[in-house]
Design a protein around this motif. Structure first.
Motif, PDB file in Angstrom:
ATOM      1  N   VAL A  90       9.413   7.912   4.469  1.00 21.69           N
ATOM      2  CA  VAL A  90       9.346   6.588   5.103  1.00 21.69           C
ATOM      3  C   VAL A  90      10.549   5.745   4.680  1.00 21.69           C
ATOM      4  CG1 VAL A  90       8.062   4.405   5.151  1.00 21.69           C
ATOM      5  CG2 VAL A  90       6.843   6.575   5.447  1.00 21.69           C
ATOM      6  N   ILE A  91      10.846   5.776   3.394  1.00 23.08           N
ATOM      7  CA  ILE A  91      11.990   5.015   2.874  1.00 23.08           C
ATOM      8  C   ILE A  91      13.278   5.496   3.528  1.00 23.08           C
ATOM      9  CG2 ILE A  91      13.387   4.627   0.802  1.00 23.08           C
ATOM     10  CD1 ILE A  91      10.706   4.557  -0.771  1.00 23.08           C
ATOM     11  N   LYS A  92      13.440   6.808   3.613  1.00 21.41           N
ATOM     12  CA  LYS A  92      14.634   7.383   4.228  1.00 21.41           C
ATOM     13  C   LYS A  92      14.756   6.972   5.702  1.00 21.41           C
ATOM     14  CE  LYS A  92      16.792  11.785   5.346  1.00 21.41           C
ATOM     15  NZ  LYS A  92      16.688  13.231   5.362  1.00 21.41           N
ATOM     16  N   SER A  93      13.621   6.833   6.364  1.00 20.78           N
ATOM     17  CA  SER A  93      13.634   6.540   7.800  1.00 20.78           C
ATOM     18  C   SER A  93      14.281   5.191   8.121  1.00 20.78           C
ATOM     19  CB  SER A  93      12.221   6.580   8.371  1.00 20.78           C
ATOM     20  OG  SER A  93      11.486   5.429   7.984  1.00 20.78           O
ATOM     21  N   LEU A  94      14.185   4.234   7.220  1.00 19.88           N
ATOM     22  CA  LEU A  94      14.676   2.884   7.511  1.00 19.88           C
ATOM     23  C   LEU A  94      16.096   2.624   7.014  1.00 19.88           C
ATOM     24  CD1 LEU A  94      11.474   0.751   6.976  1.00 19.88           C
ATOM     25  CD2 LEU A  94      12.470   1.568   9.092  1.00 19.88           C
ATOM     26  N   ASP A  95      16.760   3.641   6.544  1.00 21.67           N
ATOM     27  CA  ASP A  95      18.134   3.487   6.068  1.00 21.67           C
ATOM     28  C   ASP A  95      19.104   3.821   7.193  1.00 21.67           C
ATOM     29  OD1 ASP A  95      20.122   2.995   4.170  1.00 21.67           O
ATOM     30  OD2 ASP A  95      20.228   5.105   3.593  1.00 21.67           O
ATOM     31  N   PRO A  96      20.037   2.990   7.544  1.00 20.29           N
ATOM     32  CA  PRO A  96      20.432   1.705   6.976  1.00 20.29           C
ATOM     33  C   PRO A  96      19.512   0.572   7.466  1.00 20.29           C
ATOM     34  CG  PRO A  96      21.915   2.230   8.776  1.00 20.29           C
ATOM     35  CD  PRO A  96      20.943   3.397   8.621  1.00 20.29           C
ATOM     36  N   TYR A  97      19.091  -0.258   6.547  1.00 22.30           N
ATOM     37  CA  TYR A  97      18.097  -1.296   6.814  1.00 22.30           C
ATOM     38  C   TYR A  97      18.491  -2.283   7.916  1.00 22.30           C
ATOM     39  CZ  TYR A  97      16.325   0.676   2.508  1.00 22.30           C
ATOM     40  OH  TYR A  97      15.872   1.550   1.573  1.00 22.30           O
ATOM     41  N   PRO A  98      19.730  -2.746   7.960  1.00 21.73           N
ATOM     42  CA  PRO A  98      20.060  -3.710   9.021  1.00 21.73           C
ATOM     43  C   PRO A  98      19.879  -3.149  10.432  1.00 21.73           C
ATOM     44  CG  PRO A  98      21.783  -3.700   7.350  1.00 21.73           C
ATOM     45  CD  PRO A  98      20.854  -2.556   7.041  1.00 21.73           C
ATOM     46  N   LYS A  99      20.000  -1.842  10.584  1.00 15.04           N
ATOM     47  CA  LYS A  99      19.882  -1.238  11.917  1.00 15.04           C
ATOM     48  C   LYS A  99      18.486  -0.712  12.211  1.00 15.04           C
ATOM     49  CE  LYS A  99      24.627  -0.022  12.678  1.00 15.04           C
ATOM     50  NZ  LYS A  99      25.239   0.309  13.924  1.00 15.04           N
TER      51      LYS A  99
END
Length: 186
Positions: A90-99
């Motif tokens: 889940v954490i990996k899925s939202l990287d990069p956070y701004p996009k």
């Protein structure tokens, strides 16, 4: 389910991003559930490669296919009790956070975190310190980049509206971080 999803994906394999992200995610989950992890990884590599090519040609474009696939896989592992791998996905899925950090992606991410926090508080599961630290870092990043991202889209029939400051990913990330810190200290 694998057979149905494979047919949809094979038709557009050369332009994999033309396939709905949820179809790709469901195919990956079907592969994982039937022990075909290599097939799931190959499909994810293909999606990642095409996303990178598209981002290279249009850097400002937001693409969520791999994000959604990782969120769905993370949710699957969390639902099966493997929170360490699921939360990491889940954490990996939202990287990069701004996009990648948005109202919809945050909704699914926070559900996994809430389930993990509930099980931690009930002492049903134990999570490695390194994963807990990764969670704290993730929530700090969501706090940083979620100031202008609504946590929920308000329903038109609601009598009371949420205070604008409380309807942000930043606010909810702070709450989750505070809960996690409280559980860690106890």
């Amino acid at each position: 389910a694998t057979g149905f999803y494979e047919q949809l994906v094979k038709r557009n394999y050369d332009n994999i991003l033309d396939v709905s992200a949820i179809v790709l995610a469901n195919l990956c989950v079907s592969y994982i559930m039937t022990g075909q992890n290599e097939d799931a990884e190959e499909l994810m590599r293909k999606i990642e490669k095409e996303e990178e090519q598209l981002i290279y040609s249009d850097p400002d474009r937001k693409i969520f296919h791999l994000c959604i696939v990782n969120l769905v896989i993370g949710t699957l592992y969390c639902s099966k009790g493997n929170y360490e791998f699921g939360i990491s996905r889940v954490i990996k899925s939202l990287d990069p956070y701004p996009k990648k950090l948005g109202t919809d992606t945050w909704f699914y991410a926070k559900r996994c975190f809430l389930a993990m926090l509930e099980n931690l508080s009930k002492q049903v599961i134990i999570i490695k310190d390194s994963v807990l630290q990764e969670c704290l870092t993730f929530l700090s990043m969501c706090e940083q980049y979620g100031q202008n991202v609504k946590a929920i889209v308000e329903a038109p029939l609601e009598l009371e509206t949420l205070h604008p400051g409380k309807n942000t990913v930043t606010y909810e990330a702070r709450l989750l971080k505070a809960l996690l810190l409280e559980i860690i200290e106890n």
